[in-house]
Structure formats: structure tokens, C-alpha cells
Design a protein around this motif. Sequence first.
Motif, mmCIF file in Angstrom:
data_model
loop_
_atom_site.group_PDB
_atom_site.id
_atom_site.type_symbol
_atom_site.label_atom_id
_atom_site.label_comp_id
_atom_site.label_asym_id
_atom_site.label_seq_id
_atom_site.Cartn_x
_atom_site.Cartn_y
_atom_site.Cartn_z
ATOM 1 N N PHE A 27 0.818 -1.205 0.000
ATOM 2 C CA PHE A 27 0.000 0.000 0.000
ATOM 3 C C PHE A 27 0.858 1.264 0.000
ATOM 4 O O PHE A 27 2.009 1.263 0.448
ATOM 5 N N ALA A 28 0.258 2.331 -0.505
ATOM 6 C CA ALA A 28 0.893 3.652 -0.497
ATOM 7 C C ALA A 28 -0.195 4.686 -0.287
ATOM 8 O O ALA A 28 -1.127 4.791 -1.087
ATOM 9 N N GLY A 29 -0.104 5.442 0.809
ATOM 10 C CA GLY A 29 -1.111 6.437 1.141
ATOM 11 C C GLY A 29 -0.520 7.831 1.181
ATOM 12 O O GLY A 29 0.623 8.031 1.613
ATOM 13 N N ALA A 30 -1.309 8.811 0.743
ATOM 14 C CA ALA A 30 -0.841 10.193 0.689
ATOM 15 C C ALA A 30 -1.933 11.143 1.158
ATOM 16 O O ALA A 30 -3.119 10.799 1.175
ATOM 17 N N SER A 31 -1.520 12.360 1.543
ATOM 18 C CA SER A 31 -2.457 13.385 1.973
ATOM 19 C C SER A 31 -2.037 14.725 1.377
ATOM 20 O O SER A 31 -0.836 15.005 1.278
ATOM 21 N N PRO A 32 -3.011 15.571 0.990
ATOM 22 C CA PRO A 32 -2.683 16.916 0.514
ATOM 23 C C PRO A 32 -2.132 17.820 1.610
ATOM 24 O O PRO A 32 -1.620 18.900 1.327
ATOM 25 N N GLY A 33 -2.266 17.395 2.877
ATOM 26 C CA GLY A 33 -1.774 18.183 3.992
ATOM 27 C C GLY A 33 -2.771 19.227 4.450
ATOM 28 O O GLY A 33 -3.921 19.276 4.012
ATOM 29 N N GLY A 34 -2.337 20.114 5.356
ATOM 30 C CA GLY A 34 -3.195 21.152 5.903
ATOM 31 C C GLY A 34 -2.484 21.910 6.993
ATOM 32 O O GLY A 34 -1.468 21.447 7.531
ATOM 33 N N THR A 35 -2.994 23.083 7.329
ATOM 34 C CA THR A 35 -2.327 23.925 8.318
ATOM 35 C C THR A 35 -2.273 23.279 9.698
ATOM 36 O O THR A 35 -1.357 23.536 10.475
ATOM 37 N N ASN A 36 -3.262 22.437 10.017
ATOM 38 C CA ASN A 36 -3.271 21.771 11.322
ATOM 39 C C ASN A 36 -2.472 20.474 11.328
ATOM 40 O O ASN A 36 -2.365 19.817 12.364
#
Length: 237
Positions: free
Chosen positions: A176-185
Motif C-alpha cells: 500500500f501507499a497512502g498520501a495526503s494533501p496536507g493542511g495547516t493543522n
Amino acid sequence: MIKSKLIISCIAILLLLSAFNLFAQTELGVGADLVSRYVWRGTDYGQAPSIQPGLDFTTSGFSVGFWGAYQLGRDASSLPADELDFYLGYSFAIGSSSLDLVVTDYFFPNAGGRFGDFDGDGKGSHIVEVGGTFTLPESFPLYLSAYVNAHNDPDNSSYFELGYSTAVNEVGLDIFAGASPGGTNMFYGTEKFGFVNVGITASKEIKITEDFSLPIFGSFIINPSTDEAHFLFGISL
């Protein structure tokens, strides 16, 4: 009056019979995992072993369940990273593929909040997430998952995962490979887009007796965004 009571009684009997029929078709699942570390989407919660019980009801593609995580030990200076979740899901086939939709309510008892506090804007005790997983046929079991925080997260943090399941010599392998766009928090530990959960899980069943086998699994996980690596072992009961 008698006619009304008769109609009400008939409706009650029909509802009761429907309930019995629903329960007869309902599958009840209960169990627990014992893991050396609770690592969720690339982040180690609690840095200690964890017992993770689960209870779910499934019928006609619908599922309702509860899941928890409770630390078995911790550093004296930190609060235990306990968790109690409630989820509602629905699964259905699309040709030879499948789509699983789910709404999950995450509650963290040790975060200082109350169970009844459903405030938003990052102030409440619950985070509600919506998402789903689309899985290709068994001949090529590739899956794509997408989730987004819909309540109590000002960033509406999201997470996407691509994975593939196979087996080698009766040992199951999930890559598996998981990613996130991120965020200020930094809900997933990053302010900008990045991979947060890349790894492999191997699982097998150890035969104890003729009628009982013990499922075990191990996972090696890398979080490129935080430059961390995790290796955990678990037992399913």
C-alpha cells in the motif's frame, strides 16, 4: 375501537416478524487485535502495545460497528492514546468489482473532551470522516481508497491510498501507499502534499489444533513526510 386495536396488533406482529427476519439474516462479528504498536496511516499513536476490540453487525450489504484502541502501557509523562470509533457502512458490487462506502465517527476519550461534545471547528470531541474503497476483481485485486474529514476539522483533511493484495506460499501480502494533501493543522503530519503511509503487511494463520488457527500479521511502514519508519506485529483473536 376494536377494529383499530386489531389493525395496530397486526402491524405490531408484522414489525416483530420483520425484526426477527432481519436478525436471522444479520451476521455478528466480534474479536480483537493485539498489536505491538498502534500505527494508523503512517503515524504511531501512543508508542506502546495496544489492544483493539471490534464489534460489528452486517446484513444485506449494510454494516454497523464499533472499534476501539486501548494502550497497554505508556510513558508516565504522556496520556494514553485511547480511541473509540463508531462506523456505518454499505458495500455493493459493480460488475465483478466492489465499492465500500463508510462514515466513521472518531472519539478520543483522553483528549480532554466529553463523549456528548459534537462541536465543530476543531473544538469538539468527535471527528467525522466519510470515504470509500473501490476494489477491482479478484483476478487483479487493486484497490483505491479516499477519505475526508467532514466534521470538526477546519482543514477537511483528506487521505488517499492505493493498494494491492496477493499471496505467496499461503502468506498474504498487502502492499500500500497512502498520501495526503496536507493542511495547516497537520492532521497527517504534513502541511503540503506528501506520502505518509507506504508499506507492506504479511499475514498467515498458525494452526494450533484441528479446529483452531491463530492469525498473525506483521507490517513494515514508512512515513516519508515525517521521515519515520515503523515495524509492528499483531495477533487477531
